[in-house]
Design an enzyme around this catalytic site. Structure first.
Site, short mmCIF file in Angstrom:
data_model
loop_
_atom_site.label_atom_id
_atom_site.label_comp_id
_atom_site.label_asym_id
_atom_site.label_seq_id
_atom_site.Cartn_x
_atom_site.Cartn_y
_atom_site.Cartn_z
N GLY A 134 0.80 -1.21 0.00
CA GLY A 134 0.00 0.00 0.00
C GLY A 134 0.84 1.26 0.00
O GLY A 134 2.02 1.25 -0.33
N SER A 140 7.33 4.37 -0.37
CA SER A 140 6.22 4.74 0.52
C SER A 140 6.73 5.46 1.76
O SER A 140 6.01 6.24 2.37
CB SER A 140 5.45 3.48 0.92
OG SER A 140 4.90 2.85 -0.22
N ASP A 155 14.09 -2.73 -4.58
CA ASP A 155 14.35 -3.83 -3.64
C ASP A 155 15.10 -4.94 -4.38
O ASP A 155 14.58 -6.05 -4.55
CB ASP A 155 13.03 -4.35 -3.09
CG ASP A 155 12.29 -3.29 -2.29
OD1 ASP A 155 12.76 -2.94 -1.20
OD2 ASP A 155 11.25 -2.80 -2.77
N HIS A 186 4.73 2.08 -7.95
CA HIS A 186 3.78 0.97 -8.01
C HIS A 186 2.99 1.02 -9.32
O HIS A 186 2.73 -0.02 -9.94
CB HIS A 186 2.80 1.03 -6.84
CG HIS A 186 3.44 0.86 -5.49
ND1 HIS A 186 3.59 1.90 -4.61
CD2 HIS A 186 3.95 -0.23 -4.88
CE1 HIS A 186 4.16 1.46 -3.50
NE2 HIS A 186 4.41 0.17 -3.64
N VAL A 190 11.67 3.72 -10.33
CA VAL A 190 11.07 4.99 -10.74
C VAL A 190 11.54 6.04 -9.75
O VAL A 190 11.52 5.83 -8.54
CB VAL A 190 9.54 4.91 -10.77
CG1 VAL A 190 8.92 6.25 -11.13
CG2 VAL A 190 9.09 3.83 -11.76
N LEU A 230 0.50 3.61 -2.10
CA LEU A 230 0.92 3.46 -3.49
C LEU A 230 1.36 4.78 -4.10
O LEU A 230 0.85 5.85 -3.76
CB LEU A 230 -0.23 2.86 -4.31
CG LEU A 230 -0.76 1.51 -3.81
CD1 LEU A 230 -1.89 1.03 -4.69
CD2 LEU A 230 0.36 0.47 -3.75
#
Length: 280
Positions: free
Chosen positions: A31, A187, A150, A37, A177, A33
């Site tokens: 989440g 996030s 990641d 994402h 990005v 986002l």
């Protein structure tokens, strides 16, 4: 877009899609986002007949209770982004739905999970393997999409898929990005103070500058140079900078004659832990 809250409903949906010969793209998220994402979702949308995005802050991958507590949760805004992005199904379960009982599984993740994040966040990657394996089992995706920010996590998920019998799932790694100033989207960026937000783009700038430095210096010299440069920025403190093999994630002592190396960094900007990487 349909919001799915239960495992049983998700299984029914994906089982039906597969029975109809449709391909399913899965984008696992926690989440909060953002455009990073969305880039994964856009890729999944182009390559599959149906797209499932999971939104679940997975407690088993947090080794720091404060990090779990402060992780941003923005379900309403997330659903708006997912709907606008053309997602078919948003899987947004409760913790009790995902873990009706404690997950005691310990995965054989091998050396890829023992260095860098694995060494500094005990249990983190096993928790990642627990949730992703469940999502793979329930959604039965044709392809699953993960961001290269990641970088080590993707290597761990590939290993988990190999040892858990998910070899038929195509694990798709998607480029980082960034904001216009170079900061990798995360996030956690919403937790940065204005001062730390101004300092944080120096992480990517220093990594990018190190490409030229590395041409005439050893791996160890390059690692030291990057750490010193980052630590010289007020408010930034490097936890580690490690140059590793892109497949095994093992630290390198010299530049590879063939193939590529990846430099992975973790930096504290104030009390916010940020990660980034660059390929040499």
């Amino acid at each position: 877009m349909k919001v799915v809250r239960t495992v049983a409903e998700l299984q029914d949906i994906t089982r039906q899609a597969k029975a109809e010969g449709k391909t399913v793209g899965l984008v696992p998220t926690m989440g909060a986002l953002h455009a990073g994402h969305k880039s994964l979702i856009d890729r999944a949308r182009k390559e599959n007949d149906a797209v499932v995005v999971s939104v679940f802050v997975n407690p088993t991958q947090f080794n720091n209770p404060d990090d779990l507590r402060t992780y941003p949760r923005t379900e309403e805004a997330d659903c708006a982004l997912l709907k606008k992005s053309g997602v078919d199904y948003a899987f947004i379960p409760s913790v009790s739905e995902v873990y009706p009982e404690k997950d005691e599984r310990v995965f054989d993740l091998g050396p890829v999970a023992e260095v860098m994040e694995g060494a500094r966040r005990p249990g983190h990657f096993n928790g990642v393997a627990q949730i992703v394996s469940r999502l793979f089992e329930w959604a039965q995706p044709t392809r699953a999409y993960f961001g290269e920010k990641d970088f080590q996590q993707i290597a761990v998920i590939r290993r988990m898929a190999q040892v858990s019998g998910f070899d038929d799932i195509d694990i798709v790694a998607c480029p980082i990005v960034r904001e216009a100033d170079g900061l990798a989207l995360s996030s956690r960026n919403v937790r940065l103070t204005p001062e730390m937000r101004a300092a944080a783009p120096n992480i990517h700038r220093i990594l990018a500058d190190s490409l030229e430095y590395a041409r005439t210096h050893t791996v160890a010299e390059t690692e030291k140079h990057v750490e010193e440069q980052i630590n010289a920025v007020p408010g930034l403190q490097t936890e580690y900078y490690t140059i590793s093999d892109t497949l095994t994630m093992q630290p390198l002592s010299q530049w590879p004659e063939s193939g590529k190396a990846v430099g992975c960094v973790t930096v504290y900007a104030g009390d916010v832990r940020l990660i980034d990487n660059i390929t040499y």
